[in-house]
Design a protein around this motif. Structure first.
Motif, PDB file in Angstrom:
ATOM      1  N   PRO A 134       5.069  13.064  14.388  1.00  0.00           N
ATOM      2  CA  PRO A 134       4.419  11.952  14.210  1.00  0.00           C
ATOM      3  C   PRO A 134       2.947  11.826  13.357  1.00  0.00           C
ATOM      4  O   PRO A 134       2.445  12.789  13.385  1.00  0.00           O
ATOM      5  CB  PRO A 134       3.891  11.781  15.892  1.00  0.00           C
ATOM      6  CG  PRO A 134       4.761  12.907  16.394  1.00  0.00           C
ATOM      7  CD  PRO A 134       5.112  14.020  15.358  1.00  0.00           C
ATOM      8  N   HIS A 135       2.851  10.661  12.778  1.00  0.00           N
ATOM      9  CA  HIS A 135       1.677  10.562  11.883  1.00  0.00           C
ATOM     10  C   HIS A 135       1.267   9.320  11.647  1.00  0.00           C
ATOM     11  O   HIS A 135       2.106   8.246  11.896  1.00  0.00           O
ATOM     12  CB  HIS A 135       2.020  11.603  10.557  1.00  0.00           C
ATOM     13  CG  HIS A 135       3.160  10.878   9.869  1.00  0.00           C
ATOM     14  ND1 HIS A 135       4.630  11.078  10.150  1.00  0.00           N
ATOM     15  CD2 HIS A 135       3.327   9.748   8.676  1.00  0.00           C
ATOM     16  CE1 HIS A 135       5.246  10.402   9.297  1.00  0.00           C
ATOM     17  NE2 HIS A 135       4.515   9.443   8.488  1.00  0.00           N
ATOM     18  N   ILE A 136       0.092   9.304  11.100  1.00  0.00           N
ATOM     19  CA  ILE A 136      -0.708   7.885  10.612  1.00  0.00           C
ATOM     20  C   ILE A 136      -1.035   8.089   9.223  1.00  0.00           C
ATOM     21  O   ILE A 136      -1.603   9.059   8.848  1.00  0.00           O
ATOM     22  CB  ILE A 136      -1.757   7.564  11.506  1.00  0.00           C
ATOM     23  CG1 ILE A 136      -2.211   5.953  11.249  1.00  0.00           C
ATOM     24  CG2 ILE A 136      -2.849   8.363  11.753  1.00  0.00           C
ATOM     25  CD1 ILE A 136      -3.288   5.476  12.086  1.00  0.00           C
ATOM     26  N   ALA A 137      -0.999   6.984   8.426  1.00  0.00           N
ATOM     27  CA  ALA A 137      -1.448   7.131   7.102  1.00  0.00           C
ATOM     28  C   ALA A 137      -2.262   5.849   6.860  1.00  0.00           C
ATOM     29  O   ALA A 137      -2.068   4.848   7.308  1.00  0.00           O
ATOM     30  CB  ALA A 137      -0.230   7.266   6.082  1.00  0.00           C
ATOM     31  N   ILE A 138      -3.353   5.985   5.806  1.00  0.00           N
ATOM     32  CA  ILE A 138      -4.095   5.024   5.553  1.00  0.00           C
ATOM     33  C   ILE A 138      -4.408   4.745   4.070  1.00  0.00           C
ATOM     34  O   ILE A 138      -3.923   5.771   3.324  1.00  0.00           O
ATOM     35  CB  ILE A 138      -5.524   4.944   6.275  1.00  0.00           C
ATOM     36  CG1 ILE A 138      -6.154   6.141   5.888  1.00  0.00           C
ATOM     37  CG2 ILE A 138      -5.309   4.752   7.628  1.00  0.00           C
ATOM     38  CD1 ILE A 138      -7.637   6.307   6.210  1.00  0.00           C
ATOM     39  N   GLY A 139      -4.407   3.698   3.668  1.00  0.00           N
ATOM     40  CA  GLY A 139      -4.527   3.487   2.114  1.00  0.00           C
ATOM     41  C   GLY A 139      -4.600   1.964   1.706  1.00  0.00           C
ATOM     42  O   GLY A 139      -4.984   1.073   2.499  1.00  0.00           O
ATOM     43  N   LYS A 140      -4.655   1.982   0.403  1.00  0.00           N
ATOM     44  CA  LYS A 140      -4.775   0.681  -0.186  1.00  0.00           C
ATOM     45  C   LYS A 140      -3.666   0.008  -0.977  1.00  0.00           C
ATOM     46  O   LYS A 140      -2.684   0.775  -1.521  1.00  0.00           O
ATOM     47  CB  LYS A 140      -6.173   0.760  -1.116  1.00  0.00           C
ATOM     48  CG  LYS A 140      -7.281   1.077  -0.455  1.00  0.00           C
ATOM     49  CD  LYS A 140      -8.563   1.048  -1.003  1.00  0.00           C
ATOM     50  CE  LYS A 140      -9.590   1.408  -0.489  1.00  0.00           C
ATOM     51  NZ  LYS A 140     -10.687   1.939  -1.024  1.00  0.00           N
ATOM     52  N   CYS A 141      -3.562  -1.373  -1.167  1.00  0.00           N
ATOM     53  CA  CYS A 141      -2.528  -1.914  -1.907  1.00  0.00           C
ATOM     54  C   CYS A 141      -2.929  -2.977  -3.038  1.00  0.00           C
ATOM     55  O   CYS A 141      -4.279  -3.231  -3.077  1.00  0.00           O
ATOM     56  CB  CYS A 141      -1.855  -2.942  -0.884  1.00  0.00           C
ATOM     57  SG  CYS A 141      -1.276  -2.220   0.690  1.00  0.00           S
ATOM     58  N   THR A 142      -2.079  -2.800  -4.094  1.00  0.00           N
ATOM     59  CA  THR A 142      -2.292  -3.919  -5.181  1.00  0.00           C
ATOM     60  C   THR A 142      -1.200  -4.804  -5.305  1.00  0.00           C
ATOM     61  O   THR A 142      -0.170  -4.732  -5.001  1.00  0.00           O
ATOM     62  CB  THR A 142      -2.481  -2.967  -6.439  1.00  0.00           C
ATOM     63  OG1 THR A 142      -1.164  -2.271  -6.515  1.00  0.00           O
ATOM     64  CG2 THR A 142      -3.938  -1.966  -6.384  1.00  0.00           C
ATOM     65  N   VAL A 143      -1.639  -6.193  -5.681  1.00  0.00           N
ATOM     66  CA  VAL A 143      -0.807  -7.100  -5.908  1.00  0.00           C
ATOM     67  C   VAL A 143       0.100  -6.744  -7.419  1.00  0.00           C
ATOM     68  O   VAL A 143      -0.496  -6.493  -8.154  1.00  0.00           O
ATOM     69  CB  VAL A 143      -1.309  -8.518  -5.985  1.00  0.00           C
ATOM     70  CG1 VAL A 143      -0.679  -9.716  -6.370  1.00  0.00           C
ATOM     71  CG2 VAL A 143      -2.378  -8.809  -4.896  1.00  0.00           C
ATOM     72  N   LEU A 144       1.423  -6.834  -7.145  1.00  0.00           N
ATOM     73  CA  LEU A 144       2.321  -6.601  -8.197  1.00  0.00           C
ATOM     74  C   LEU A 144       2.430  -7.872  -8.982  1.00  0.00           C
ATOM     75  O   LEU A 144       2.951  -7.767 -10.340  1.00  0.00           O
ATOM     76  CB  LEU A 144       3.639  -5.954  -7.834  1.00  0.00           C
ATOM     77  CG  LEU A 144       3.429  -4.583  -7.164  1.00  0.00           C
ATOM     78  CD1 LEU A 144       4.818  -4.093  -6.697  1.00  0.00           C
ATOM     79  CD2 LEU A 144       2.724  -3.597  -8.220  1.00  0.00           C
TER      80      LEU A 144
END
Length: 145
Positions: A134-144
């Motif tokens: 079990p895990h959680i990840a956080i991050g950022k997105c960019t528009v493609l």
């Protein structure tokens, strides 16, 4: 009652911003990940390498699996649909809520941030060194596009 629910769902999806607009895709890359791992005959806190945690959120055609779904989540390097997403208005901006209990991704367009949650493993029992973690990840997105 079903008609009322459908009308409310259509109203919600019509009032969200571009996060649920057809044609907009996002590349989401995890910055950090943490969770739990089975080792030395017990569950322990563990840090995960976020490098392989990259997701593509892209529009999908209407599906009978979830008539409200506007986007799908695909893991980078895998052409199979991972989870479905519905528009989800947040307090700040339009969002996409993806998944189901035990597996989810939440994306907020205003911050371009996401949280990914994989909650399978501990509750399944039968622990081995190859158990799901079990895990959680956080991050950022960019528009493609």
């Amino acid at each position: 009652m079903r008609t009322l629910f459908t009308a409310a769902a259509l109203l919600v999806s019509a009032t969200t911003s571009d996060a649920s607009a057809p044609g907009r895709s996002y590349l989401c890359v995890a910055d950090q990940a943490t969770g739990f791992k089975w080792q030395a005959d017990r569950w322990s806190a563990a840090r995960f390498d976020p490098v392989p945690m990259k997701f593509l959120l892209r529009p999908i055609p209407p599906t009978s699996l979830d008539p409200l779904a506007t986007h799908g989540v695909y893991r980078m390097g895998d052409s199979a649909l991972h989870i479905l997403c519905e528009p989800f208005p947040s307090a700040k901006d339009a969002s996409l809520r993806c998944g189901y209990p035990g597996l989810s991704l939440l994306f907020v367009e205003g911050t371009m941030r996401f949280e990914y949650y994989f909650g399978v493993g501990y509750t399944a029992g039968g622990e081995t060194e190859h158990s799901y973690t079990p895990h959680i990840a956080i991050g950022k997105c960019t528009v493609l596009d």
